[in-house]
Design a protein around this motif. Structure first.
Motif, PDB file in Angstrom:
ATOM      1  N   GLY A  81      10.725 -14.536  14.108  1.00  0.00           N
ATOM      2  CA  GLY A  81      10.127 -15.781  13.656  1.00  0.00           C
ATOM      3  C   GLY A  81       8.970 -15.545  12.704  1.00  0.00           C
ATOM      4  O   GLY A  81       8.341 -14.485  12.706  1.00  0.00           O
ATOM      5  N   GLY A  82       8.734 -16.558  11.889  1.00  0.00           N
ATOM      6  CA  GLY A  82       7.617 -16.464  10.962  1.00  0.00           C
ATOM      7  C   GLY A  82       7.771 -17.424   9.805  1.00  0.00           C
ATOM      8  O   GLY A  82       8.673 -18.276   9.781  1.00  0.00           O
ATOM      9  N   LEU A  83       6.896 -17.284   8.826  1.00  0.00           N
ATOM     10  CA  LEU A  83       6.895 -18.140   7.646  1.00  0.00           C
ATOM     11  C   LEU A  83       7.835 -17.546   6.603  1.00  0.00           C
ATOM     12  O   LEU A  83       7.731 -16.367   6.251  1.00  0.00           O
ATOM     13  CB  LEU A  83       5.479 -18.247   7.081  1.00  0.00           C
ATOM     14  CG  LEU A  83       5.283 -19.214   5.913  1.00  0.00           C
ATOM     15  CD1 LEU A  83       5.485 -20.650   6.382  1.00  0.00           C
ATOM     16  CD2 LEU A  83       3.905 -19.033   5.294  1.00  0.00           C
ATOM     17  N   LEU A  84       8.781 -18.370   6.121  1.00  0.00           N
ATOM     18  CA  LEU A  84       9.726 -17.910   5.093  1.00  0.00           C
ATOM     19  C   LEU A  84       8.995 -17.903   3.752  1.00  0.00           C
ATOM     20  O   LEU A  84       8.699 -18.956   3.188  1.00  0.00           O
ATOM     21  CB  LEU A  84      10.941 -18.841   5.045  1.00  0.00           C
ATOM     22  CG  LEU A  84      12.145 -18.344   4.253  1.00  0.00           C
ATOM     23  CD1 LEU A  84      12.728 -17.095   4.895  1.00  0.00           C
ATOM     24  CD2 LEU A  84      13.216 -19.415   4.165  1.00  0.00           C
ATOM     25  N   ARG A  85       8.717 -16.708   3.262  1.00  0.00           N
ATOM     26  CA  ARG A  85       7.870 -16.592   2.083  1.00  0.00           C
ATOM     27  C   ARG A  85       8.661 -16.625   0.774  1.00  0.00           C
ATOM     28  O   ARG A  85       8.242 -17.291  -0.181  1.00  0.00           O
ATOM     29  CB  ARG A  85       7.068 -15.289   2.162  1.00  0.00           C
ATOM     30  CG  ARG A  85       5.898 -15.239   1.205  1.00  0.00           C
ATOM     31  CD  ARG A  85       5.052 -14.009   1.463  1.00  0.00           C
ATOM     32  NE  ARG A  85       5.748 -12.776   1.094  1.00  0.00           N
ATOM     33  CZ  ARG A  85       5.216 -11.555   1.212  1.00  0.00           C
ATOM     34  NH1 ARG A  85       4.002 -11.416   1.736  1.00  0.00           N
ATOM     35  NH2 ARG A  85       5.888 -10.490   0.864  1.00  0.00           N
ATOM     36  N   ASP A  86       9.792 -15.940   0.688  1.00  0.00           N
ATOM     37  CA  ASP A  86      10.535 -15.842  -0.573  1.00  0.00           C
ATOM     38  C   ASP A  86      12.032 -15.919  -0.319  1.00  0.00           C
ATOM     39  O   ASP A  86      12.539 -15.486   0.723  1.00  0.00           O
ATOM     40  CB  ASP A  86      10.236 -14.517  -1.302  1.00  0.00           C
ATOM     41  CG  ASP A  86       8.800 -14.429  -1.761  1.00  0.00           C
ATOM     42  OD1 ASP A  86       8.324 -15.382  -2.383  1.00  0.00           O
ATOM     43  OD2 ASP A  86       8.142 -13.400  -1.453  1.00  0.00           O
ATOM     44  N   ARG A  87      12.737 -16.479  -1.323  1.00  0.00           N
ATOM     45  CA  ARG A  87      14.203 -16.378  -1.374  1.00  0.00           C
ATOM     46  C   ARG A  87      14.536 -15.424  -2.505  1.00  0.00           C
ATOM     47  O   ARG A  87      14.127 -15.637  -3.657  1.00  0.00           O
ATOM     48  CB  ARG A  87      14.831 -17.745  -1.633  1.00  0.00           C
ATOM     49  CG  ARG A  87      16.345 -17.742  -1.465  1.00  0.00           C
ATOM     50  CD  ARG A  87      16.950 -19.082  -1.845  1.00  0.00           C
ATOM     51  NE  ARG A  87      16.958 -19.257  -3.294  1.00  0.00           N
ATOM     52  CZ  ARG A  87      17.232 -20.381  -3.916  1.00  0.00           C
ATOM     53  NH1 ARG A  87      17.473 -21.476  -3.208  1.00  0.00           N
ATOM     54  NH2 ARG A  87      17.228 -20.447  -5.231  1.00  0.00           N
ATOM     55  N   LEU A  88      15.316 -14.390  -2.204  1.00  0.00           N
ATOM     56  CA  LEU A  88      15.493 -13.281  -3.134  1.00  0.00           C
ATOM     57  C   LEU A  88      16.867 -13.267  -3.794  1.00  0.00           C
ATOM     58  O   LEU A  88      17.284 -12.238  -4.327  1.00  0.00           O
ATOM     59  CB  LEU A  88      15.276 -11.949  -2.392  1.00  0.00           C
ATOM     60  CG  LEU A  88      13.955 -11.851  -1.613  1.00  0.00           C
ATOM     61  CD1 LEU A  88      13.896 -10.566  -0.824  1.00  0.00           C
ATOM     62  CD2 LEU A  88      12.773 -11.972  -2.570  1.00  0.00           C
ATOM     63  N   PHE A  89      17.586 -14.383  -3.798  1.00  0.00           N
ATOM     64  CA  PHE A  89      18.913 -14.434  -4.420  1.00  0.00           C
ATOM     65  C   PHE A  89      19.105 -15.792  -5.084  1.00  0.00           C
ATOM     66  O   PHE A  89      18.331 -16.728  -4.852  1.00  0.00           O
ATOM     67  CB  PHE A  89      20.014 -14.221  -3.369  1.00  0.00           C
ATOM     68  CG  PHE A  89      20.159 -15.368  -2.403  1.00  0.00           C
ATOM     69  CD1 PHE A  89      21.123 -16.341  -2.590  1.00  0.00           C
ATOM     70  CD2 PHE A  89      19.304 -15.483  -1.315  1.00  0.00           C
ATOM     71  CE1 PHE A  89      21.243 -17.398  -1.709  1.00  0.00           C
ATOM     72  CE2 PHE A  89      19.425 -16.537  -0.424  1.00  0.00           C
ATOM     73  CZ  PHE A  89      20.386 -17.495  -0.635  1.00  0.00           C
ATOM     74  N   THR A  90      20.146 -15.873  -5.901  1.00  0.00           N
ATOM     75  CA  THR A  90      20.531 -17.134  -6.528  1.00  0.00           C
ATOM     76  C   THR A  90      21.737 -17.695  -5.805  1.00  0.00           C
ATOM     77  O   THR A  90      22.708 -16.974  -5.539  1.00  0.00           O
ATOM     78  CB  THR A  90      20.874 -16.920  -8.014  1.00  0.00           C
ATOM     79  OG1 THR A  90      19.742 -16.349  -8.677  1.00  0.00           O
ATOM     80  CG2 THR A  90      21.248 -18.239  -8.681  1.00  0.00           C
TER      81      THR A  90
END
Length: 394
Positions: A81-90
């Motif tokens: 669990g945690g804060l979703l910081r980045d999305r690394l794909f398109t």
């Protein structure tokens, strides 16, 4: 002087027809018969064109409906669990095995790793101190300077310290694994779908909502449905040698797409279900097809031509030689050895090109009426002429 009497008008009307009849009778009597009248000649038997049936070797195929399904589908969920910081794909792009997809804030897990490292160092230091104590007590015990009980207590303390080291190392490994889980990667190579959660959201371990779905589309499955009766007949034909195929479950299949075009790559039937659907009475056949161009997408409706096998006992009858009885049964006219027409009810449930594959009602050597059957009926005598037909499937 007396005037002559005139005949009554009614008498004149009767005399006329009588005189005409007498004249016709006299004329008939004057013509003597020259001989007996000839009977009318019977018409010649109608001419028909026939084709003689011969057993042929042909491939047997079935057209089955089906839908495409991914080869593998993975729903990506966070393991910590945690804060979703980045999305690394398109979204919608192809990803490789191990490619990062999301980054969860790693700061709390980095702190947990450092805390575990400190606990391990403390445990290792305790082992060092306990080891020194045990070594001294062993020397003193040999000189009877300390009791045996003190030595045993020191050895127990050492074992506890060593166990604490093992526990601290396991905790450090767990902390490092959790830190690694903060970078969410793809376990398979495939194509991503829509992201279910945006960056900035708080995620939990093993949550119900997936972050994204990755589907492997090359190769791709096609699930086909076949009536169970047809499957049983096919396996019976293979067992009896009517059909030749390497295996009862392995067969080549080719797809016809929704727009009617042929899919360029051939597939292979992998297996058939062992349970019959009670609602439809059919079984599912699973075929696998190469999909290098990603032309096939999950959920597409397709039709598959499945090669069931090769038979050398096929009797093919041109479709134009087959008509229907009043009950809707397929039938054909056959000319026997005496030139008399017979009507045969056929068992033909499969089309092969422009012909019907007949499995009952006809035998090799039968002469089937190909042309002219509109002028004949069962029991009539005909003049049969052998014709020719094009090859099956042309």
């Amino acid at each position: 002087m007396v005037a002559p009497r005139r005949a009554a008008p009614s008498s004149l009307l009767l005399i006329g027809p009588v005189l005409i009849g007498l004249a016709l009778l006299a004329a008939g009597c004057d013509e003597a018969p020259s001989g007996a009248t000839a009977a009318p000649a019977s018409p010649p038997p109608p001419s028909v064109t026939v084709v003689t049936l011969r057993q042929q070797e042909i491939p047997i195929t079935s057209i089955l409906p089906g839908r495409t399904t991914p080869f593998r589908v993975v729903e990506i969920r966070p393991q910590v669990g945690g804060l979703l910081r980045d999305r690394l794909f398109t979204e919608g792009e192809a990803v490789a095995v191990g490619q990062p997809l999301f980054q969860i804030d790693p700061a709390p897990f980095e702190a947990a790793v450092r805390r575990s490292q400190a606990a391990l160092a403390r445990a290792e230091a305790a082992v060092g101190a306990a080891t020194g104590t045990v070594n001294r007590y062993r020397t003193l015990a040999r000189a009877q300077a300390v009791s045996q009980q003190n030595l045993e207590n020191a050895e127990a303390t050492l074992r506890q310290a060593q166990a604490d080291v093992v526990s601290a190392r396991a905790a450090l490994d767990t902390a490092r694994i959790d830190l690694g889980y903060t970078r969410v990667t793809s376990p398979i190579a495939g194509r991503t779908g829509r992201a279910g959660i945006t960056t900035g959201a708080l995620v939990t371990a093993s949550q119900d909502e997936a972050l994204v779905t990755v589907a492997q589309l090359d190769p791709i499955y096609v699930d086909l449905t076949q009536p169970s009766a047809a499957l049983l007949q096919q396996r019976r034909d293979i067992a009896e040698g009517v059909l030749r195929r390497p295996s009862a479950d392995l067969a080549v299949a080719r797809l016809v797409l929704q727009d009617g075009s042929d899919y360029p790559h051939a597939g292979e039937i992998q297996f058939s279900e062992v349970i019959v659907d009670q609602g439809t009475g059919s079984v599912t056949l699973r075929a696998v097809f190469p999909n290098p161009d990603q032309l096939l997408l999950p959920g597409m409706f397709v039709r598959a031509r499945v090669e069931e096998g090769v038979t050398n006992r096929a009797l093919l009858v041109p479709q134009r030689a087959v008509s229907r009885t009043p009950r809707g049964e397929p039938m054909a006219f056959v000319v026997n050895g005496e030139g008399v027409v017979e009507q045969r009810v056929l068992r033909a449930n499969r089309a092969v090109g422009h012909d019907w594959l007949v499995t009952g009602g006809l035998n090799p050597g039968d002469r089937v009426v190909l042309e002219g059957f509109q002028r004949i009926r069962a029991g009539s005598r005909v003049n049969a002429t052998e014709g020719s037909v094009t090859a099956a499937g042309s």
